[in-house]
Scaffold this motif. Structure first.
Motif, PDB file in Angstrom:
ATOM      1  N   ILE A  15       0.838  -1.204   0.000  1.00 45.42           N
ATOM      2  CA  ILE A  15       0.000   0.000   0.000  1.00 45.42           C
ATOM      3  C   ILE A  15       0.872   1.251   0.000  1.00 45.42           C
ATOM      4  O   ILE A  15       0.632   2.204  -0.742  1.00 45.42           O
ATOM      5  CB  ILE A  15      -0.954  -0.010   1.218  1.00 45.42           C
ATOM      6  N   ILE A  16       1.911   1.229   0.822  1.00 40.85           N
ATOM      7  CA  ILE A  16       2.780   2.415   0.910  1.00 40.85           C
ATOM      8  C   ILE A  16       3.542   2.613  -0.397  1.00 40.85           C
ATOM      9  O   ILE A  16       3.689   3.744  -0.876  1.00 40.85           O
ATOM     10  CB  ILE A  16       3.733   2.296   2.121  1.00 40.85           C
ATOM     11  N   ALA A  17       4.015   1.514  -0.992  1.00 43.44           N
ATOM     12  CA  ALA A  17       4.696   1.627  -2.287  1.00 43.44           C
ATOM     13  C   ALA A  17       3.745   2.235  -3.319  1.00 43.44           C
ATOM     14  O   ALA A  17       4.127   3.103  -4.104  1.00 43.44           O
ATOM     15  CB  ALA A  17       5.188   0.254  -2.736  1.00 43.44           C
ATOM     16  N   ALA A  18       2.488   1.780  -3.294  1.00 43.20           N
ATOM     17  CA  ALA A  18       1.496   2.293  -4.252  1.00 43.20           C
ATOM     18  C   ALA A  18       1.204   3.766  -3.991  1.00 43.20           C
ATOM     19  O   ALA A  18       1.107   4.566  -4.927  1.00 43.20           O
ATOM     20  CB  ALA A  18       0.220   1.466  -4.166  1.00 43.20           C
ATOM     21  N   LEU A  19       1.093   4.132  -2.729  1.00 47.71           N
ATOM     22  CA  LEU A  19       0.871   5.540  -2.384  1.00 47.71           C
ATOM     23  C   LEU A  19       2.031   6.399  -2.872  1.00 47.71           C
ATOM     24  O   LEU A  19       1.844   7.494  -3.398  1.00 47.71           O
ATOM     25  CB  LEU A  19       0.722   5.696  -0.862  1.00 47.71           C
ATOM     26  N   ASP A  65       4.067   5.894  -5.369  1.00 43.33           N
ATOM     27  CA  ASP A  65       4.016   6.084  -6.815  1.00 43.33           C
ATOM     28  C   ASP A  65       2.825   6.929  -7.232  1.00 43.33           C
ATOM     29  O   ASP A  65       2.931   7.724  -8.162  1.00 43.33           O
ATOM     30  CB  ASP A  65       3.993   4.722  -7.514  1.00 43.33           C
ATOM     31  N   MET A  75      -1.132  -0.918 -10.611  1.00 38.96           N
ATOM     32  CA  MET A  75       0.299  -0.840 -10.344  1.00 38.96           C
ATOM     33  C   MET A  75       0.850  -2.217  -9.998  1.00 38.96           C
ATOM     34  O   MET A  75       0.157  -2.998  -9.365  1.00 38.96           O
ATOM     35  CB  MET A  75       0.524   0.054  -9.120  1.00 38.96           C
ATOM     36  N   PHE A 103       4.164  -4.446  -8.356  1.00 38.58           N
ATOM     37  CA  PHE A 103       5.426  -4.454  -7.614  1.00 38.58           C
ATOM     38  C   PHE A 103       5.928  -5.879  -7.539  1.00 38.58           C
ATOM     39  O   PHE A 103       5.154  -6.819  -7.400  1.00 38.58           O
ATOM     40  CB  PHE A 103       5.234  -3.889  -6.210  1.00 38.58           C
ATOM     41  N   ILE A 141      -5.042   1.275  -6.756  1.00 39.37           N
ATOM     42  CA  ILE A 141      -5.283   2.340  -5.790  1.00 39.37           C
ATOM     43  C   ILE A 141      -6.183   3.386  -6.443  1.00 39.37           C
ATOM     44  O   ILE A 141      -5.955   3.786  -7.573  1.00 39.37           O
ATOM     45  CB  ILE A 141      -3.941   2.939  -5.288  1.00 39.37           C
TER      46      ILE A 141
END
Lengths: 523, 160
Positions: free
Chosen positions: A475-479, A481, B1, B3, B14
């Motif tokens: 979630i933090i990685a997505a936020l 980006d 996205m 990863f 998101i």
């Protein structure tokens, strides 16, 4: 109880005005802080790789001394003396490592009419040659590990000596330390080979092929005593540091008090350390290292004639600022307290945080520290020379920070250290933090039973398990980006006037602006 | 996205609900989070009534995340491998480079959980773990141990 110095006016009346700090990184920063408190102007030096380093920013003046390679810069005596003179310094502090135990550098500083903040060149030389130090300690009645030394003795004589000492024995270099030129020999038939390879390594490392034998003490503990000695004949000890948690002879975690020592043993080791220092006429701060056997015997190992990496541990438990006392002693001040007035209170632990990968043979993790946020809170001290955006390079030690924690009891201090490590944010390079946390949580460490062989013997079980990535991390990685995308959509005029930090989600971070003059990073 | 971590690929969707609220979907899981960005790459997150402070940084294709005392390094897969990934049939698992099947860790009909390793491949001297993209069932196995596989070859049929 810590000694009460308020009635001494010493701190205001020393004569030192300006100090050249012949070092870099966290220890240069540490020395600058002491200079500030003493009203001494701090002059930093830096190699080309360090032009934006924290110690350079923090100093009152800073001078470039050459290329990144230490021999071109931090080890260049001529350049250092030249800058000390030209900038009007009246003293030189060498820190640890680099030229801190160089008799030649100490002498060159003195010959230039400057004050050397350290022991005399004589003391450095006497303790630097391990065989000479052993002979002196024997005369002074300091207990020595059973051994054999005879310059240029034939292999046959070593073989006879090894038999009488009893295997296993250690072949050690006479000319130096740092784990170089050391071989452990378990059988007579491998002694000749060990002697030859140790001599070869010693010749390369120290320019001196002489070796000697010492009995190899298995499951020993490394306990060292901090010394402060003034030029008026007062030699005091500041109690011990336990440094048995080592990986390949490199200390990882240090603490004081040692969980091993009884009051009686502590008193006897303190007295022996004072004798050792007196035997070489030692003045300034120094450390006498001992091996302690499981049955409570202790033996002199060596004396480090400089400030130690782990000195903050002692500063916490004694309340004394060792670096400030180094300056005051160098200035000729007498120590205003006596041995009974120096007390050891509470418990302190230091962890060395390195940019290295425990899962990849502890190889240094070269790269840019994108974010460094040190922990804070009661009893937490962070000594670091790194700021967010600084690079860990191949040129110097990959230490990022020393985390030193103080508490009322050992258990409280270990718990506090766990929390402090868990709140140390380092992004961009792999660190040994998870390894340190695993070691602190190990039952042997909790019981205070770690000896110098423990870490290497238990490396596999100390490697932290790989944790499956939790949703929160994704979630933090997505936020991160998604914010970058949103930033990219903002009109150009609203963005900072550089695109060097397009990758960074913190465009205001000072990290990138520091790199503007750096040719490699500039791209 | 998308990863990637240890050759396992995660799809993260998101979408903003408001200035500080997002819906995040990872596999079958949907989270509603409230977030505030702090100095130095920090994030204050509220999720399921819990409050968490985390930090992140980006460099090239790497995303560094610090949360709950742990560090995670995630990689944004490059565009080419992403295209291959999306070209594959939904729910089916294909190879991303030619290699050899080192082991098959599941049987047909077996229920698996998201992230569970299903097949291990060796390609270019690297071990590649093919993991379940979500909780589900292995419908059919199409490769066996020792088999050489081509890029894009279907390894198994998978149902979420």
């Amino acid at each position: 109880m810590t000694p009460n110095f308020t009635h001494h006016s010493l701190l205001a009346t020393h004569h030192l005005k300006k100090c050249l700090i012949a070092n870099r990184g966290e220890i240069a920063v540490r020395i600058i802080r002491a200079c500030r408190e003493l009203g001494i102007h701090a002059v930093a030096v830096y190699s080309e790789a360090d032009s934006h380093a924290y110690h350079v920013q923090l100093a009152d003046e800073a001078y470039n001394i050459g290329a990144a390679s230490p021999t071109e810069s931090y080890l260049n005596i001529t350049k250092l003396i030249d800058i000390a003179r030209k900038s009007g310094c009246d003293c030189v502090h060498p820190g640890y490592g680099f030229l801190s135990e160089s008799e030649q550098f100490a002498q060159a500083v003195i010959d230039a009419g400057l004050t050397w903040v350290g022991p005399s060149p004589d003391s450095i030389r006497l303790m630097g040659v391990k065989t000479e130090a052993r002979a002196l300690m024997q005369q002074a009645g300091v207990p020595l590990v059973p051994g054999f030394q005879s310059d240029y003795a034939a292999d046959d004589e070593f073989l006879v000596a090894a038999e009488s000492i009893g295997y296993p024995v250690m072949v050690k270099a006479a000319g130096g330390g740092g784990g170089k030129g050391i071989r452990v020999v378990y059988q007579p038939d491998t002694l000749a080979e060990a002697l030859a390879s140790a001599r070869h390594e010693a010749q390369n490392a120290f320019g001196d092929p002489r070796v000697f034998l010492e009995k190899y003490i298995e499951s020993a503990r490394h306990v060292e005593i901090q010394i402060l000695a003034d030029s008026h004949g007062n030699t005091l000890h500041l109690f011990e540091r336990e440094c048995s948690a080592q990986r390949r002879h490199q200390k990882i975690i240090e603490e004081s008090p040692s969980p091993l020592l009884t009051d009686d043993l502590r008193t006897r080791m303190g007295a022996a350390a004072v004798e050792a220092a007196r035997a070489v006429g030692y003045v300034n701060a120094g450390t006498v290292e001992f091996l302690v056997t499981p049955d409570g015997e202790f033996y002199f190992l060596e004396m480090n004639t400089r400030l130690q990496v782990e000195h903050p541990v002692t500063e916490f438990v004694t309340g004394l600022d060792i670096v400030k006392w180094q300056f005051l002693i160098a200035d000729g001040q007498p120590l205003p307290f006596t041995q009974p007035e120096v007390t050891q209170r509470g418990h302190a632990i230091e962890c060395r945080i390195y940019a290295e990968d425990p899962r990849n043979h502890f190889l240094p993790a070269i790269g840019k520290v994108l974010t460094f946020i040190p922990p804070a809170g009661p009893g937490i001290r962070v000594d670091s020379g790194i700021q967010s955006g600084d690079a860990i390079t191949i040129h110097y030690d990959p230490m990022i920070a020393k985390l030193i924690v103080y508490g009322h009891t050992r258990a409280e201090t270990i718990n506090r250290m766990q929390q402090a490590l868990a709140n140390t944010v380092i992004l961009g390079v792999t660190t040994n933090i998870s390894f340190l946390r695993a070691l602190l949580a190990n039952p042997a460490f909790l019981a205070g039973e770690v000896d110098t062989g423990f870490v290497d013997a238990n490396l596999e079980s100390l490697l932290p398990a790989e944790i499956p990535v939790p949703d929160i991390a994704l979630i933090i990685a997505a936020l991160t980006d998604s914010r970058n995308i949103r930033h990219d959509n903002v009109g150009a005029s609203l963005r900072p006037p550089t695109n060097a930090n397009r990758d960074s989600h913190t465009p205001w971070s000072r990290a990138d602006s520091f790199r503007l003059g750096h040719k490699k990073e500039q791209g | 996205m998308q990863f990637q971590i240890n050759s396992e690929i995660f799809n993260v969707n998101i979408s903003p609900l408001s200035d500080d609220q997002f819906t995040v979907t990872i596999g079958e899981q949907t989270h509603i989070i409230r977030t505030e960005s702090l100095a130095d790459g920090g994030w204050l997150l509220q999720m399921n009534g819990q409050q968490i402070i985390a930090y992140s940084a980006a460099q090239g294709s790497e995303r560094y995340v610090f949360v709950n005392g742990e560090n995670f390094t995630l990689t944004v897969p490059d565009a080419r491998s992403t295209r291959r990934k999306t070209a594959a049939g939904a729910g089916d698992l294909t190879t991303q480079m030619p290699g050899q099947v080192v082991s098959v860790l599941v049987a047909a009909g077996e229920s698996v959980t998201r992230g569970q390793t299903l097949v291990i491949l060796e390609a270019m001297k690297m071990e590649i773990r093919v993991a379940a993209p979500s909780d589900g069932v292995v419908k059919r196995l199409l490769v066996t141990k020792g088999q050489v596989v081509e890029r894009g070859q279907l390894l198994l049929e998978f149902e979420s």
